[in-house]
Write an enzyme that holds these catalytic residues in place. Structure first.
Site, PDB file in Angstrom:
ATOM      1  N   LYS A 255     -33.848  26.912  -4.081  1.00 27.71           N
ATOM      2  CA  LYS A 255     -32.734  26.918  -5.026  1.00 27.71           C
ATOM      3  C   LYS A 255     -32.594  28.302  -5.662  1.00 27.71           C
ATOM      4  O   LYS A 255     -33.579  29.026  -5.774  1.00 27.71           O
ATOM      5  CB  LYS A 255     -33.002  25.911  -6.153  1.00 27.71           C
ATOM      6  CG  LYS A 255     -32.890  24.461  -5.758  1.00 27.71           C
ATOM      7  CD  LYS A 255     -33.151  23.565  -6.959  1.00 27.71           C
ATOM      8  CE  LYS A 255     -33.011  22.097  -6.579  1.00 27.71           C
ATOM      9  NZ  LYS A 255     -31.661  21.687  -6.172  1.00 27.71           N
ATOM     10  N   ASP A 325     -33.924  20.938   0.532  1.00 29.00           N
ATOM     11  CA  ASP A 325     -33.571  20.625  -0.856  1.00 29.00           C
ATOM     12  C   ASP A 325     -32.999  19.208  -0.983  1.00 29.00           C
ATOM     13  O   ASP A 325     -32.866  18.695  -2.088  1.00 29.00           O
ATOM     14  CB  ASP A 325     -32.563  21.670  -1.374  1.00 29.00           C
ATOM     15  CG  ASP A 325     -32.463  21.677  -2.885  1.00 29.00           C
ATOM     16  OD1 ASP A 325     -33.315  21.037  -3.537  1.00 29.00           O
ATOM     17  OD2 ASP A 325     -31.534  22.322  -3.413  1.00 29.00           O
ATOM     18  N   ARG A 329     -33.756  12.016  -1.002  1.00 32.30           N
ATOM     19  CA  ARG A 329     -33.458  10.941  -0.057  1.00 32.30           C
ATOM     20  C   ARG A 329     -34.603  10.745   0.930  1.00 32.30           C
ATOM     21  O   ARG A 329     -34.804   9.650   1.437  1.00 32.30           O
ATOM     22  CB  ARG A 329     -32.107  11.214   0.633  1.00 32.30           C
ATOM     23  CG  ARG A 329     -32.073  12.440   1.461  1.00 32.30           C
ATOM     24  CD  ARG A 329     -30.643  12.938   1.729  1.00 32.30           C
ATOM     25  NE  ARG A 329     -30.030  13.527   0.531  1.00 32.30           N
ATOM     26  CZ  ARG A 329     -28.800  14.011   0.504  1.00 32.30           C
ATOM     27  NH1 ARG A 329     -28.033  13.963   1.575  1.00 32.30           N
ATOM     28  NH2 ARG A 329     -28.313  14.529  -0.611  1.00 32.30           N
TER      29      ARG A 329
HETATM   30  N1  BES Z   1     -32.581  17.310  -7.436  1.00 31.17           N
HETATM   31  C1  BES Z   1     -31.456  17.755  -6.720  1.00 31.17           C
HETATM   32  C2  BES Z   1     -30.144  17.199  -7.274  1.00 31.17           C
HETATM   33  C3  BES Z   1     -29.706  17.761  -8.590  1.00 31.17           C
HETATM   34  C4  BES Z   1     -28.935  18.902  -8.655  1.00 31.17           C
HETATM   35  C5  BES Z   1     -30.012  17.100  -9.759  1.00 31.17           C
HETATM   36  C6  BES Z   1     -28.510  19.384  -9.875  1.00 31.17           C
HETATM   37  C7  BES Z   1     -29.574  17.579 -10.974  1.00 31.17           C
HETATM   38  C8  BES Z   1     -28.834  18.730 -11.030  1.00 31.17           C
HETATM   39  C9  BES Z   1     -31.546  17.327  -5.252  1.00 31.17           C
HETATM   40  O1  BES Z   1     -32.821  17.239  -4.749  1.00 31.17           O
HETATM   41  C10 BES Z   1     -30.810  18.341  -4.489  1.00 31.17           C
HETATM   42  O2  BES Z   1     -31.215  19.471  -4.490  1.00 31.17           O
HETATM   43  N2  BES Z   1     -29.731  17.927  -3.835  1.00 31.17           N
HETATM   44  C11 BES Z   1     -28.923  18.818  -3.089  1.00 31.17           C
HETATM   45  C12 BES Z   1     -28.477  18.103  -1.837  1.00 31.17           C
HETATM   46  C13 BES Z   1     -27.817  18.991  -0.818  1.00 31.17           C
HETATM   47  C14 BES Z   1     -28.809  20.000  -0.282  1.00 31.17           C
HETATM   48  C15 BES Z   1     -27.264  18.137   0.295  1.00 31.17           C
HETATM   49  C16 BES Z   1     -27.728  19.223  -3.959  1.00 31.17           C
HETATM   50  O3  BES Z   1     -27.213  18.383  -4.692  1.00 31.17           O
HETATM   51  O4  BES Z   1     -27.328  20.373  -3.875  1.00 31.17           O
HETATM   52 ZN    ZN Z   2     -34.355  16.791  -6.104  1.00 30.43          ZN
HETATM   53 ZN    ZN Z   3     -33.563  19.090  -3.993  1.00 32.04          ZN
END
Ligand code: BES
Ligand code: ZN
Ligand code: ZN
Length: 493
Positions: A255, A325, A329
């Site tokens: 990230k 990331d 899931r």
């Molecule tokens: N933990 C994050 C989701 C998240 C993002 C929660 C911002 C709270 C605030 C999750 O693990 C994640 O990173 N999801 C990605 C998925 C994508 C790579 C398909 C996302 O939402 O960008």
């Molecule tokens: Zn996450």
């Molecule tokens: Zn994530």
């Protein structure tokens, strides 16, 4: 809960609710209403003082409740939060509320007060100056209303605050093992709860290839945490599943650094699931629940799962990890398989799964996704009743198509920039079989909710909703281990 005259209280601060355009029975207070100094607009406050029978003075706060016909538990939470926040600033140590005779009033007053007085200052060397210099508000009484309602609200709000503690704790403290220890404490506290923990080797041995893959990049020991609650009743066996990524760096698909520190909250679903079981057991809700919390960090390292790797989940499905990331899931896939294997008949999973759900629903609604209309309706209704609301978004074969794997059965990401939250839900759907299931994406509501009673930070979202689901699915509200409602009142907030 105290019966009798509002003015008989020992509390240093009395709160009187006032509806928009309404009146107060006390003539001195009504004069303030007549002079438009006190108004019934929601969140509006008027502070005055009155003589006590003992010759002293007592603070009185007239708290606006909004329009009488629109009043519900949520309005009561908001009004109670406004009143308690002001009372605390003024140095109050005890509150006495006169509950309006309305559905949800007692629940809202108790929950709104306890939730808004929460703060997380255990790492501060000196405490906040804003609390009036007193010892803080240590007790709340509600005059009139139902004692069971007050005690249920008190237990639920305390559990929600406990979940907020877990959310707020930094990831160097709140590790998967720390969450496992908390689960053991909950099991120790209740005869009706049993705990089972699985470590890294056991997780791998059970065939949980997806959870194993996420956990392989970190030194922190992962845990699959299982709490089993046997509260009787003849409702369906419920499965509550909560994502607990104690820190989400993104892994190899790392990230950006700007907001990465916020990812200590990525265990919010797991925190809510654990603490809701504590509340449900304390209340002795007649229900049978299996709670499953997969807990791990998501870190980049020389051992991490890499984009393009293919792993096999517990049900044999192969997953292409095209973005490390999208780890939530992955860990949930195995946890959902495990819950199904345990024979649960309704599943609700709680997960900070996608940033996209914040784009869609902000910090106001959780995203709901379901394979069963009836079970989803139960969750939606429980959400409305508790103020932890969800908004259902659709599943569709075209979204299911978007996560088809090129080399394996499914990919852990869909089409970039298109219905990201739904793609996440379509992925999870592969692991619940025919069991009625609702996925609650709490990425927006777990923190940053704009409700004054949870103050824009960690919200503990999901605890009230799960307690309500257990209550609604249980059969006989009188059955169960129970708590002593007498002991619950005036016990302090
Ligand atoms: N933990 C994050 C989701 C998240 C993002 C929660 C911002 C709270 C605030 C999750 O693990 C994640 O990173 N999801 C990605 C998925 C994508 C790579 C398909 C996302 O939402 O960008
Ligand atoms: Zn996450
Ligand atoms: Zn994530």
């Amino acid at each position: 809960m105290r019966q009798g005259e509002p003015g008989d209280t020992e509390a240093d601060t009395r709160v009187c609710g006032l509806f928009d355009g309404g009146a107060l029975t006390d003539p001195d207070l009504q004069r303030l209403v007549d002079a438009s100094e006190a108004k019934g607009t929601l969140k509006r406050l008027c502070v005055t003082h009155e003589d006590t029978d003992g010759g002293g003075r007592r603070r009185v706060i007239i708290a606006g409740l909004g329009k009488e016909e629109e009043f519900d538990a949520e309005k009561a939470r908001v009004a109670a939060s406004a009143a308690a926040t002001r009372a605390k600033e003024l140095g109050a140590e005890s509150l006495s509320w006169v509950a309006p005779e309305k559905d949800g009033a007692v629940t809202g007053i108790v929950e709104g007060t306890i939730l808004c007085l929460y703060d997380f200052d255990r790492f501060k060397s000196s405490k906040d100056e804003d609390d009036g210099g007193g010892g803080g508000i240590a007790s709340l009484e509600v005059v009139g209303g139902d004692e069971d309602e007050a005690s249920t609200a008190r237990v639920t709000a305390a559990a929600q605050n406990a979940a907020r503690d877990l959310q707020n704790l930094p990831s160097n403290v709140c590790t998967p093992e720390f969450l496992a220890t908390r689960a053991c404490e909950i099991a120790d506290a209740h005869d009706s709860v049993e705990v089972e923990l699985f470590d890294r080797d056991q997780i791998a041995e059970m065939g949980m290839g997806a959870l194993t893959a996420v956990a392989q990049g970190t030194y922190a020991e992962p845990r699959l945490i299982v709490l089993r609650y046997q509260g009787g009743g003849d409702g369906p066996h419920l499965g509550f599943v909560g994502k607990a990524v104690t820190f989400d760096t993104g892994g190899i698909s790392i990230k950006p650094s700007a907001k990465m520190h916020e990812m200590k909250f990525d265990m919010s679903g797991g925190a809510a699931v654990l603490e809701s079981i504590d509340a449900i057991a304390t209340l002795g809700v007649p229900a049978q629940i299996t709670a499953v919390v997969p807990a791990t960090e998501n870190m980049p390292s020389g051992r991490s799962v890499k984009p393009g790797d293919i792993v096999t989940a517990m049900n044999g499905k192969t997953i292409e990890v095209n973005n490390t990331d999208a780890e939530g899931r992955l860990i949930l896939s195995d946890a959902l398989c495990y819950a199904v294997d345990q024979g649960v008949e309704r599943i609700a999973d709680f997960a900070t799964l996608t940033g996209a759900v914040i784009v869609a629903l902000g910090h106001t609604y959780a995203g709901l996704f379901a394979n069963d209309d009836d079970w989803c309706a139960v969750v939606e209704e429980a959400g409305r009743a508790t103020g932890e609301e969800g908004w259902r978004l659709p599943l569709h074969p075209e979204f299911a198509e978007s996560i088809k794997g090129k080399y394996g059965d499914i990919s852990n990401i869909g089409e970039a920039g298109a219905a990201g939250s739904i793609a996440g839900a379509e992925f999870l759907k592969h692991f619940v079989g025919d069991t009625p299931w609702v996925h609650v994406d709490i990425a927006g509501t777990a923190w940053g909710m704009k409700r004054n009673y949870v103050g824009n930070g960690a919200s503990g979202f999901g605890v009230r909703l799960m307690v309500e689901l257990a209550r609604r699915q249980g059969s006989d509200p009188e059955a169960g281990e129970g708590s002593d409602p007498e002991a619950a009142v005036n016990q302090g907030v």
